[in-house]
Design an enzyme around this catalytic site. Structure first.
Site, mmCIF file in Angstrom:
data_model
loop_
_atom_site.group_PDB
_atom_site.id
_atom_site.type_symbol
_atom_site.label_atom_id
_atom_site.label_comp_id
_atom_site.label_asym_id
_atom_site.label_seq_id
_atom_site.Cartn_x
_atom_site.Cartn_y
_atom_site.Cartn_z
ATOM 1 N N ASP A 393 0.872 -1.175 0.000
ATOM 2 C CA ASP A 393 0.000 0.000 0.000
ATOM 3 C C ASP A 393 0.914 1.230 0.000
ATOM 4 O OD1 ASP A 393 -1.609 2.136 0.593
ATOM 5 O OD2 ASP A 393 -2.672 1.159 2.250
ATOM 6 N N HIS A 394 0.906 1.945 -1.108
ATOM 7 C CA HIS A 394 1.857 3.044 -1.249
ATOM 8 C C HIS A 394 1.586 4.200 -0.293
ATOM 9 C CE1 HIS A 394 5.204 4.975 -3.001
ATOM 10 N NE2 HIS A 394 5.104 4.483 -4.215
#
Lengths: 424, 339
Positions: A393-394
């Site tokens: 999850d950036h």
């Protein structure tokens, strides 16, 4: 005084529960603490204990019926108590009216379910009243909607985004218009098919993962690991366990341990997005995907960094067994920060997994293959190589921190004695 | 006795807020012999803020009465006069001085009809020059509308335009019960278009001054103008604010506010009185209790006066009450999901 039996809240997003089965029949005696009935939530079935000793009376929800949380479903009368007290009571409100007035449902005492209290006190999802109402109307599980507001609050905009995703990507979730339309279409094309009803687990998987894929910015990192040392290490461990009656350590157990240690080494990757802040975990709580009848469950091995390989192995085996039996308490599949999914045994070389929020990484483990690789002298040698792909999850994990995690994981897997050494 | 016809409403002219009030008093003195004005220095001096002006010369000292420097005594005379057939309009020099007359306002005027079984009513109008912004310091700058709004038996209004100041005052004079009119001192010199004849404006209706779709700003008194200015800024920023002029503190026009919040999904209350337990606190609670709750997509925000006596220093005085900037930034953050 007769004791009420009411539908307990055993899961944080639960609004109603379905009675799966009664263990005690109307008119039969029951002891406090006996299994009284099973309820089925989105994710699991669980037993509810009797809140009192006596005789079960006035059962008004049979197996298969759905009851709102806090609604009374039966009475338990102690010896000598009669139903007369109960006759004077006003008739129960019809289910549709429950929101109109009266004390808040959550305030009612609930009988004790066979589950950890932690699951019940888990913090409620932050959402505006409007977002809650819209989600309810659209049949969207608000806990699966990523909130863009302060402290992760879900607002109208987030529900609208989730709705548009749900209406396109996961059309099968809702059985009405969309499905009918496609049935019509198939019929008009003369295509033969079978209708499979969507159970709650399938609907939850569909909604959660649609929301994740639509709202969580995924990126993927891939690596190949030399597995020979790990296989030899495992063989030696299992040889030493022979005759001890203990379970055999699986490759997956070793990979879970490596994941836990890598999370402790790269703490910025061991975290969840919470809207306007990031929650960084102090432990490595690892979700292990387990395939079950009709879907999948992700039980969590908590504090895996401080557990021995044997403890992890036993725990995963126990969790998987309970998951397959549908007996997993809701707190047993919540609270993970990282997940691992292994399809290697199905011959999958590599795959990209969807993150299950609020987790922020998931490791997809493919098949180990025999390949020729170059040794230190530049000569080809046969080796066992494992392909893995990490989804991040950036919002929480950057490319570099994801790469550092994967590098550390690879180092641990390729030098498996470190797994026995544990975290410092 | 409801809305008087508009027959005399021949002309609409520009007047200041003070002139509009004087015009209303002039019409009332001319058309109704029961009307008397009472207050300190409202005669020859023309009133602390020159609202009554030269009315004493036109209508005589027995209709425009200078009362001694005793708010309690003056208010007592006004209450007694109202209970026995006159239509007094009592002016406080500063609304702050109303505290000296609380017994007469809250215990006598507000309760007499109730305690005498409806046999007597108190058709009294009181005018309260209120608010900060004039450098008059802590004892002459307060906004006490929430104090009186807490008392059943009183009607409490805060006209924000010259037109409403006149129409609501004339309507108050027709009311059988005590009506408290809070006039912000900064409004006296503001101008607006006002019909010259007799007309009345209801005492229980809020007014939507600007339509919008993203946020409802409920403002009272001088905060209405500031909210309208803020709405103009916000429009340039792509945010459509609806501005509601509360006008009446007691009763509050629940319907207008609730319907607006249902449309915009966000609410900001802007008022000059101290924030805690103020008018905006009541509006917030009322909306939270209403069917609009399910339409809220953001927390309700109150912008109110500082929790401190009003400072004398002009910069601090300004900082102690909501200004256009505060409204713009709150509304902007609220609509962007930052609050």
């Amino acid at each position: 005084m007769p004791t009420e039996v009411i539908m307990p809240k055993v899961d944080m997003d639960m609004e109603a529960g379905t009675i799966a089965a009664w263990h005690i029949q109307e008119g039969d005696p029951v002891q406090k603490g006996d299994a009284l009935f099973d309820i089925e939530t989105d994710k699991a079935a669980m037993e509810v204990e009797s809140p009192a000793s006596g005789t079960l009376r006035q059962v008004r929800a049979q197996a298969g019926e759905t009851v709102k949380i806090g609604d009374r479903i039966a009475w338990i009368l102690a010896d000598g108590e009669s139903l007369e007290v109960l006759q004077r009571e006003p008739a129960p409100r019809p289910e549709e009216n429950t929101a109109a007035s009266g004390p808040p449902r959550e305030a009612l005492p609930v009988s004790t379910p066979v589950t950890d209290a932690a699951a019940i006190t888990t913090e409620r999802k932050r959402a505006t009243p409007l977002a809650r109402r819209m989600a309810k109307a659209a049949g969207i599980d608000i806990s699966a909607v990523a909130g863009s507001g302060p402290r992760g609050r879900v607002t109208r905009k987030d529900v609208e985004a989730a709705k548009s995703v749900a209406s396109t990507a996961s059309a099968p979730v809702r059985a009405d218009a969309a499905t009918n339309a496609s049935k019509d279409r198939l019929d008009s094309l003369g295509i033969d098919y079978e209708v499979v009803p969507v159970d709650r687990m399938r609907a939850t998987v569909a909604e959660r993962l649609s929301a994740s894929k639509a709202t969580v910015p995924h990126f993927y990192l891939e690596a190949d690991c030399r597995l020979d040392k790990l296989l030899a290490f495992r063989a030696e461990i299992n040889k030493s366990l022979e005759g001890s009656g203990s379970v055999r350590i699986s490759i997956n157990d070793l990979l879970v341990k490596a994941s836990a240690m890598a999370l402790m080494a790269v703490p910025e990757a061991n975290a969840s997005w919470a809207g306007d802040e990031i929650l960084r975990y102090r432990d490595a709580n690892i979700s292990v995907a387990v395939s079950v009848e009709g879907g999948l469950m992700t039980p969590v091995v908590r504090q895996a960094q401080s557990k021995s390989l044997l403890a992890i192995s036993n725990e995963i085996a126990g969790l998987a067994e309970r998951a397959r039996a549908g007996k997993l308490a809701s707190n047993a599949y919540q609270g993970g920060s990282f997940a691992i999914s292994n399809l290697g045994m199905y011959g999958v070389k590599a795959f990209s997994a969807i993150i299950n929020p609020p987790e922020s990484m998931i490791l997809a483990v493919g098949m180990a293959t025999r390949q020729f690789v170059e040794n230190d002298d530049g000569a080809p040698v046969a080796a066992t190589v494992l392909s893995v792909r990490l989804s991040c999850d950036h919002r929480v994990v950057d490319g570099v921190s994801g790469a550092r995690w994967l590098g550390e994981w690879q180092r641990l897997v390729e030098n498996p004695f470190l797994l026995a050494l544990g975290t410092s | 006795m409801n809305v008087h016809n508009a027959a005399q409403e021949e002309e609409i002219v520009e007047m200041s807020y003070a002139e509009a009030i004087r015009d209303a008093l002039d019409i009332a003195l001319t058309t109704d012999e029961r009307v008397v004005l009472m207050g300190e220095d409202i005669g020859v001096y023309g009133g602390a803020f020159q609202v009554t002006g030269d009315l004493v010369h036109k209508h005589g000292a027995d209709r425009v009465l200078d009362t001694p420097i005793s708010e309690l005594g003056g208010a007592g005379v006004a209450v007694g006069a109202a209970a026995t057939g006159l239509r007094p309009v009592f002016e406080f020099q500063f609304s702050d001085f109303a505290m000296l007359a609380m017994e007469q306002i809250c215990n006598q005027a507000a309760k007499m009809r109730y305690m005498l079984g409806g046999a007597v009513s108190v058709p009294l109008v009181m005018r309260f020059p209120a608010g900060s912004g004039t450098g008059a310091a802590a004892q002459h700058s307060q906004s006490l509308e929430a104090w009186l709004g807490h008392v059943p038996g009183l009607k409490v209004v805060q006209p924000s335009t010259p037109r409403d100041a006149k129409g609501m005052l004339l309507r108050a004079l027709e009311d059988p019960d005590p009506v408290m009119v809070f006039e912000h001192k900064l409004l006296y010199k503001t101008k607006g278009m006002v019909p010259t004849g007799h007309y009345t404006t209801s005492l229980d209706k809020a007014e939507i001054r600007r339509q919008g779709t993203d946020v409802t700003i409920v403002a009272s008194s001088v905060m209405v103008q500031r909210s309208l200015e803020a709405a103009e800024f916000l429009a340039g920023d792509g945010i459509s604010a609806e501005v509601i002029d509360l006008r009446s503190v007691r009763p509050i026009d629940r319907h207008t506010i609730v319907e607006s919040v249902k449309k915009t999904t966000r609410l900001i209350c802007v008022y000059e009185g101290v924030k805690t337990l103020g008018v905006g606190a009541e509006i917030s609670a009322m909306v939270a209790e209403s069917e609009a709750f399910d339409f809220l997509d953001a927390p309700i925000i109150r912008l109110g006066g500082a929790e401190a006596p009003m400072p004398y220093n002009p910069d601090l005085e300004k900082a102690a009450v909501p200004q256009v900037d505060n409204i713009v930034s709150s509304a902007s953050q609220l609509c962007r999901g930052q609050l």
